[in-house]
Design a protein around this motif. Sequence first.
Motif, PDB file in Angstrom:
ATOM      1  N   VAL A 105       0.847  -1.189   0.000  1.00 40.70           N
ATOM      2  CA  VAL A 105       0.000   0.000   0.000  1.00 40.70           C
ATOM      3  C   VAL A 105       0.886   1.243   0.000  1.00 40.70           C
ATOM      4  O   VAL A 105       1.776   1.384   0.840  1.00 40.70           O
ATOM      5  N   ASP A 106       0.637   2.130  -0.959  1.00 41.84           N
ATOM      6  CA  ASP A 106       1.337   3.412  -1.037  1.00 41.84           C
ATOM      7  C   ASP A 106       0.308   4.503  -0.758  1.00 41.84           C
ATOM      8  O   ASP A 106      -0.367   4.983  -1.669  1.00 41.84           O
ATOM      9  N   PRO A 107       0.158   4.922   0.499  1.00 41.99           N
ATOM     10  CA  PRO A 107      -0.893   5.887   0.831  1.00 41.99           C
ATOM     11  C   PRO A 107      -0.675   7.260   0.206  1.00 41.99           C
ATOM     12  O   PRO A 107      -1.633   8.003  -0.014  1.00 41.99           O
ATOM     13  N   SER A 108       0.576   7.612  -0.090  1.00 43.65           N
ATOM     14  CA  SER A 108       0.843   8.929  -0.669  1.00 43.65           C
ATOM     15  C   SER A 108       0.296   9.051  -2.085  1.00 43.65           C
ATOM     16  O   SER A 108      -0.022  10.145  -2.547  1.00 43.65           O
ATOM     17  N   ASN A 109       0.186   7.912  -2.780  1.00 41.49           N
ATOM     18  CA  ASN A 109      -0.331   7.912  -4.148  1.00 41.49           C
ATOM     19  C   ASN A 109      -1.657   7.170  -4.279  1.00 41.49           C
ATOM     20  O   ASN A 109      -2.169   7.015  -5.392  1.00 41.49           O
ATOM     21  N   ASP A 110      -2.208   6.704  -3.146  1.00 43.41           N
ATOM     22  CA  ASP A 110      -3.475   5.954  -3.153  1.00 43.41           C
ATOM     23  C   ASP A 110      -3.412   4.768  -4.111  1.00 43.41           C
ATOM     24  O   ASP A 110      -4.321   4.541  -4.919  1.00 43.41           O
ATOM     25  N   THR A 111      -2.324   3.993  -4.032  1.00 43.93           N
ATOM     26  CA  THR A 111      -2.159   2.835  -4.896  1.00 43.93           C
ATOM     27  C   THR A 111      -1.956   1.576  -4.061  1.00 43.93           C
ATOM     28  O   THR A 111      -1.386   1.610  -2.966  1.00 43.93           O
ATOM     29  N   LEU A 112      -2.425   0.458  -4.611  1.00 40.86           N
ATOM     30  CA  LEU A 112      -2.240  -0.861  -4.018  1.00 40.86           C
ATOM     31  C   LEU A 112      -1.604  -1.758  -5.063  1.00 40.86           C
ATOM     32  O   LEU A 112      -1.980  -1.720  -6.236  1.00 40.86           O
ATOM     33  N   THR A 113      -0.660  -2.580  -4.639  1.00 34.53           N
ATOM     34  CA  THR A 113      -0.008  -3.518  -5.554  1.00 34.53           C
ATOM     35  C   THR A 113      -0.072  -4.914  -4.952  1.00 34.53           C
ATOM     36  O   THR A 113       0.204  -5.093  -3.753  1.00 34.53           O
ATOM     37  N   LEU A 114      -0.440  -5.883  -5.774  1.00 38.56           N
ATOM     38  CA  LEU A 114      -0.517  -7.278  -5.337  1.00 38.56           C
ATOM     39  C   LEU A 114       0.228  -8.137  -6.342  1.00 38.56           C
ATOM     40  O   LEU A 114      -0.077  -8.101  -7.534  1.00 38.56           O
ATOM     41  N   GLU A 115       1.217  -8.887  -5.869  1.00 35.68           N
ATOM     42  CA  GLU A 115       1.982  -9.775  -6.740  1.00 35.68           C
ATOM     43  C   GLU A 115       1.751 -11.219  -6.303  1.00 35.68           C
ATOM     44  O   GLU A 115       1.923 -11.563  -5.138  1.00 35.68           O
ATOM     45  N   ARG A 116       1.362 -12.050  -7.265  1.00 40.50           N
ATOM     46  CA  ARG A 116       1.134 -13.461  -7.029  1.00 40.50           C
ATOM     47  C   ARG A 116       2.076 -14.267  -7.926  1.00 40.50           C
ATOM     48  O   ARG A 116       2.722 -13.707  -8.814  1.00 40.50           O
ATOM     49  N   PRO A 117       2.179 -15.581  -7.733  1.00 38.66           N
ATOM     50  CA  PRO A 117       3.140 -16.363  -8.527  1.00 38.66           C
ATOM     51  C   PRO A 117       2.943 -16.265 -10.039  1.00 38.66           C
ATOM     52  O   PRO A 117       3.923 -16.323 -10.787  1.00 38.66           O
ATOM     53  N   LEU A 118       1.710 -16.110 -10.514  1.00 41.27           N
ATOM     54  CA  LEU A 118       1.466 -16.087 -11.957  1.00 41.27           C
ATOM     55  C   LEU A 118       1.042 -14.728 -12.489  1.00 41.27           C
ATOM     56  O   LEU A 118       1.164 -14.471 -13.689  1.00 41.27           O
ATOM     57  N   ALA A 119       0.517 -13.869 -11.643  1.00 47.67           N
ATOM     58  CA  ALA A 119      -0.011 -12.598 -12.124  1.00 47.67           C
ATOM     59  C   ALA A 119       0.016 -11.564 -11.013  1.00 47.67           C
ATOM     60  O   ALA A 119       0.274 -11.878  -9.844  1.00 47.67           O
ATOM     61  N   GLY A 120      -0.254 -10.322 -11.391  1.00 43.76           N
ATOM     62  CA  GLY A 120      -0.257  -9.242 -10.419  1.00 43.76           C
ATOM     63  C   GLY A 120      -1.314  -8.215 -10.738  1.00 43.76           C
ATOM     64  O   GLY A 120      -1.921  -8.219 -11.817  1.00 43.76           O
TER      65      GLY A 120
END
Length: 207
Positions: A105-120
């Motif tokens: 979670v990047d609160p300064s840019n209101d972004t969320l990133t999720l990385e999984r073994p096959l996709a993100g």
Amino acid sequence: RDLHGSKFHYQWVHSTRAQNGVLVNGVGQRPHSTAPDGRIVDFMAATNFDYVAGDATPAYEGRLTRALRRVVFVKPDLIVLLDELAAPQPSTFQFMLHGYSAFTVDPSNDTLTLERPLAGLRAHYLSPTPLQHRQWDGFDPKPKKEFPNQWHVESGTTDKRTELAMLTVLATHRHGAAKELRTERIESPDAVGLRLMLGETTCDIAF
């Protein structure tokens, strides 16, 4: 899923909080109901994009006077949401996202990133008002049998208002193949939209 009729089934699985949905003052839609509280109000299928709009206003039992979610699927890997919300009195609004591992979670840019073994996934909230993000894992109540753990992110407004037009960009990618993503919210007197740059592609979307 857990046993049918269990507390986990009725109190978590059937709740709006357990979906990628919208809460109002921390409260979701009417739970566990067979009432037809939602309807598709618009739809379009095209070569480069698909579009659908749904109205869930009655499901909020008076907490909202407008609950429209407009979805644009820009093929093959980009989804843009516009949640048009109106409440009879000043309220806060919360937006839920869930994953099988922790989000960055990047609160300064209101972004969320999720990385999984096959996709993100990268999620960008383009909000007209400041947001506060909260992440936790597990379930309440807990399932009675073994169930894959989930992480939950609640991104909510910090000030109370009667109307909100929330833009959310969901960009998917195969593992290790994420492209640079930049987004900019654009508003006019009669429209709201965004300009986004995904890799070498620039796209304008207006509602």
